[in-house]
Scaffold this motif. Structure first.
Motif, PDB file in Angstrom:
ATOM      1  N   ASP A   1      -1.273  12.886   1.050  1.00 55.91           N
ATOM      2  CA  ASP A   1      -2.426  13.647   1.539  1.00 55.91           C
ATOM      3  C   ASP A   1      -3.075  13.025   2.782  1.00 55.91           C
ATOM      4  N   LEU A   2      -2.541  11.889   3.235  1.00 54.09           N
ATOM      5  CA  LEU A   2      -3.089  11.194   4.398  1.00 54.09           C
ATOM      6  C   LEU A   2      -2.201  11.441   5.610  1.00 54.09           C
ATOM      7  N   GLU A   3      -2.737  12.087   6.620  1.00 51.29           N
ATOM      8  CA  GLU A   3      -2.012  12.317   7.855  1.00 51.29           C
ATOM      9  C   GLU A   3      -2.507  11.322   8.892  1.00 51.29           C
ATOM     10  N   LEU A   4      -1.560  10.586   9.469  1.00 54.22           N
ATOM     11  CA  LEU A   4      -1.905   9.582  10.476  1.00 54.22           C
ATOM     12  C   LEU A   4      -1.541  10.096  11.865  1.00 54.22           C
ATOM     13  N   PRO A   5      -2.478  10.035  12.818  1.00 54.27           N
ATOM     14  CA  PRO A   5      -2.175  10.444  14.188  1.00 54.27           C
ATOM     15  C   PRO A   5      -1.055   9.594  14.793  1.00 54.27           C
ATOM     16  N   LEU A   6      -0.345  10.163  15.743  1.00 57.45           N
ATOM     17  CA  LEU A   6       0.814   9.527  16.359  1.00 57.45           C
ATOM     18  C   LEU A   6       0.468   8.209  17.045  1.00 57.45           C
ATOM     19  N   ASP A   7      -0.752   8.061  17.547  1.00 60.09           N
ATOM     20  CA  ASP A   7      -1.141   6.837  18.245  1.00 60.09           C
ATOM     21  C   ASP A   7      -1.866   5.831  17.332  1.00 60.09           C
ATOM     22  N   SER A   8      -1.656   5.921  16.031  1.00 63.93           N
ATOM     23  CA  SER A   8      -2.250   4.962  15.085  1.00 63.93           C
ATOM     24  C   SER A   8      -1.643   3.577  15.306  1.00 63.93           C
ATOM     25  N   SER A   9      -2.367   2.562  14.869  1.00 65.66           N
ATOM     26  CA  SER A   9      -1.875   1.187  15.013  1.00 65.66           C
ATOM     27  C   SER A   9      -1.842   0.504  13.651  1.00 65.66           C
ATOM     28  N   ALA A  10      -1.053  -0.565  13.578  1.00 65.44           N
ATOM     29  CA  ALA A  10      -0.911  -1.332  12.339  1.00 65.44           C
ATOM     30  C   ALA A  10      -0.972  -2.815  12.658  1.00 65.44           C
ATOM     31  N   LYS A  11      -1.612  -3.563  11.779  1.00 64.95           N
ATOM     32  CA  LYS A  11      -1.625  -5.014  11.938  1.00 64.95           C
ATOM     33  C   LYS A  11      -1.512  -5.664  10.571  1.00 64.95           C
ATOM     34  N   ILE A  12      -0.993  -6.882  10.560  1.00 65.40           N
ATOM     35  CA  ILE A  12      -0.908  -7.665   9.340  1.00 65.40           C
ATOM     36  C   ILE A  12      -2.223  -8.425   9.235  1.00 65.40           C
ATOM     37  N   ALA A  13      -2.969  -8.172   8.177  1.00 65.32           N
ATOM     38  CA  ALA A  13      -4.275  -8.810   7.982  1.00 65.32           C
ATOM     39  C   ALA A  13      -4.243  -9.655   6.719  1.00 65.32           C
ATOM     40  N   SER A  14      -5.273 -10.463   6.542  1.00 62.32           N
ATOM     41  CA  SER A  14      -5.354 -11.371   5.408  1.00 62.32           C
ATOM     42  C   SER A  14      -6.574 -11.054   4.562  1.00 62.32           C
ATOM     43  N   ASP A  15      -6.411 -11.175   3.256  1.00 62.34           N
ATOM     44  CA  ASP A  15      -7.504 -10.987   2.305  1.00 62.34           C
ATOM     45  C   ASP A  15      -8.284 -12.290   2.190  1.00 62.34           C
ATOM     46  N   GLY A  16      -9.143 -12.573   3.139  1.00 62.63           N
ATOM     47  CA  GLY A  16      -9.913 -13.811   3.110  1.00 62.63           C
ATOM     48  C   GLY A  16      -9.114 -14.986   3.631  1.00 62.63           C
ATOM     49  N   LEU A  17      -9.677 -16.178   3.520  1.00 61.78           N
ATOM     50  CA  LEU A  17      -9.057 -17.376   4.075  1.00 61.78           C
ATOM     51  C   LEU A  17      -7.764 -17.737   3.368  1.00 61.78           C
ATOM     52  N   LEU A  18      -7.745 -17.665   2.055  1.00 63.89           N
ATOM     53  CA  LEU A  18      -6.553 -18.033   1.297  1.00 63.89           C
ATOM     54  C   LEU A  18      -5.931 -16.849   0.574  1.00 63.89           C
ATOM     55  N   GLY A  19      -6.368 -15.638   0.898  1.00 68.14           N
ATOM     56  CA  GLY A  19      -5.872 -14.452   0.205  1.00 68.14           C
ATOM     57  C   GLY A  19      -4.510 -14.020   0.687  1.00 68.14           C
ATOM     58  N   GLY A  20      -3.974 -13.010   0.031  1.00 74.95           N
ATOM     59  CA  GLY A  20      -2.679 -12.458   0.392  1.00 74.95           C
ATOM     60  C   GLY A  20      -2.769 -11.597   1.639  1.00 74.95           C
ATOM     61  N   LYS A  21      -1.616 -11.185   2.123  1.00 77.50           N
ATOM     62  CA  LYS A  21      -1.533 -10.357   3.327  1.00 77.50           C
ATOM     63  C   LYS A  21      -1.429  -8.885   2.949  1.00 77.50           C
ATOM     64  N   PHE A  22      -1.826  -8.015   3.862  1.00 78.04           N
ATOM     65  CA  PHE A  22      -1.679  -6.581   3.703  1.00 78.04           C
ATOM     66  C   PHE A  22      -1.528  -5.958   5.084  1.00 78.04           C
ATOM     67  N   VAL A  23      -1.079  -4.704   5.117  1.00 74.26           N
ATOM     68  CA  VAL A  23      -0.948  -3.973   6.373  1.00 74.26           C
ATOM     69  C   VAL A  23      -2.207  -3.125   6.538  1.00 74.26           C
ATOM     70  N   ALA A  24      -2.926  -3.344   7.632  1.00 75.02           N
ATOM     71  CA  ALA A  24      -4.128  -2.571   7.937  1.00 75.02           C
ATOM     72  C   ALA A  24      -3.765  -1.517   8.982  1.00 75.02           C
ATOM     73  N   LEU A  25      -3.948  -0.252   8.622  1.00 76.43           N
ATOM     74  CA  LEU A  25      -3.685   0.844   9.546  1.00 76.43           C
ATOM     75  C   LEU A  25      -4.990   1.313  10.164  1.00 76.43           C
ATOM     76  N   GLU A  26      -4.949   1.582  11.454  1.00 78.91           N
ATOM     77  CA  GLU A  26      -6.112   2.123  12.146  1.00 78.91           C
ATOM     78  C   GLU A  26      -5.712   3.451  12.776  1.00 78.91           C
ATOM     79  N   PRO A  27      -6.235   4.550  12.250  1.00 75.82           N
ATOM     80  CA  PRO A  27      -5.860   5.864  12.779  1.00 75.82           C
ATOM     81  C   PRO A  27      -6.288   6.023  14.231  1.00 75.82           C
ATOM     82  N   GLY A  28      -5.427   6.688  14.996  1.00 76.56           N
ATOM     83  CA  GLY A  28      -5.726   6.967  16.393  1.00 76.56           C
ATOM     84  C   GLY A  28      -6.419   8.312  16.539  1.00 76.56           C
ATOM     85  N   GLY A  29      -6.335   8.878  17.730  1.00 70.67           N
ATOM     86  CA  GLY A  29      -7.008  10.146  17.997  1.00 70.67           C
ATOM     87  C   GLY A  29      -6.077  11.244  18.466  1.00 70.67           C
TER      88      GLY A  29
END
Length: 152
Positions: A86-114
């Motif tokens: 149900d989530l549509e992401l615009p073609l110019d969206s970006s992705a980065k590898i982020a961290s859950d706090g200083l010692l937390g695990g990693k996740f992919v953070a998506l930022e929708p474009g326009g």
């Protein structure tokens, strides 16, 4: 003989409690996979990211990492992820590898474009930022502080 029976029963009780705790932790951890469409993104570094990690938009889990591979031509890490249907992401969206706090695990953070056009099933996110290595950052801070104090 009764001491061995008591020790065996106590050991069995400890194992039962440990198994119960593990089952409870797993059920509350939100590790469930998300059914949806698959997209991919290429990163220069995915240190600490593994299959099953979250994919999030604005901090909300919208998917999970389903695979990772190395592109033999570009030597970039290619991540496959499943995102809610149900989530549509615009073609110019970006992705980065982020961290859950200083010692937390990693996740992919998506930022929708326009963009008006949306990423389709099997599509690729072009704009990416790889994982930041904490050890390298600490090393740079230590090196810069020792080199600046040695100049004086």
């Amino acid at each position: 003989m009764s001491n061995r029976l008591i020790e065996t029963l106590a050991g069995a009780a400890v194992i039962a409690v440990a198994v119960g705790f593990a089952a409870y932790s797993y059920s509350r951890a939100g590790i469930d996979t998300v059914d949806g469409y698959e997209i991919k993104a290429s990163f220069n570094s995915i240190d600490g990211l593994s299959v099953g990690n979250d994919v999030r938009v604005s901090g909300v889990k919208v998917g999970s990492v389903t695979g990772q591979d190395l592109d033999p031509k570009t030597y970039m890490a290619v991540i496959k992820m499943s995102v809610r249907s149900d989530l549509e992401l615009p073609l110019d969206s970006s992705a980065k590898i982020a961290s859950d706090g200083l010692l937390g695990g990693k996740f992919v953070a998506l930022e929708p474009g326009g963009d008006i056009e949306m990423i389709e099933e099997g599509g690729e996110i072009e704009y990416t930022q790889g994982s930041v290595n904490l050890e390298d950052l600490i090393g740079q801070v230590i090196y810069s502080s020792t080199s600046s104090s040695g100049d004086q």
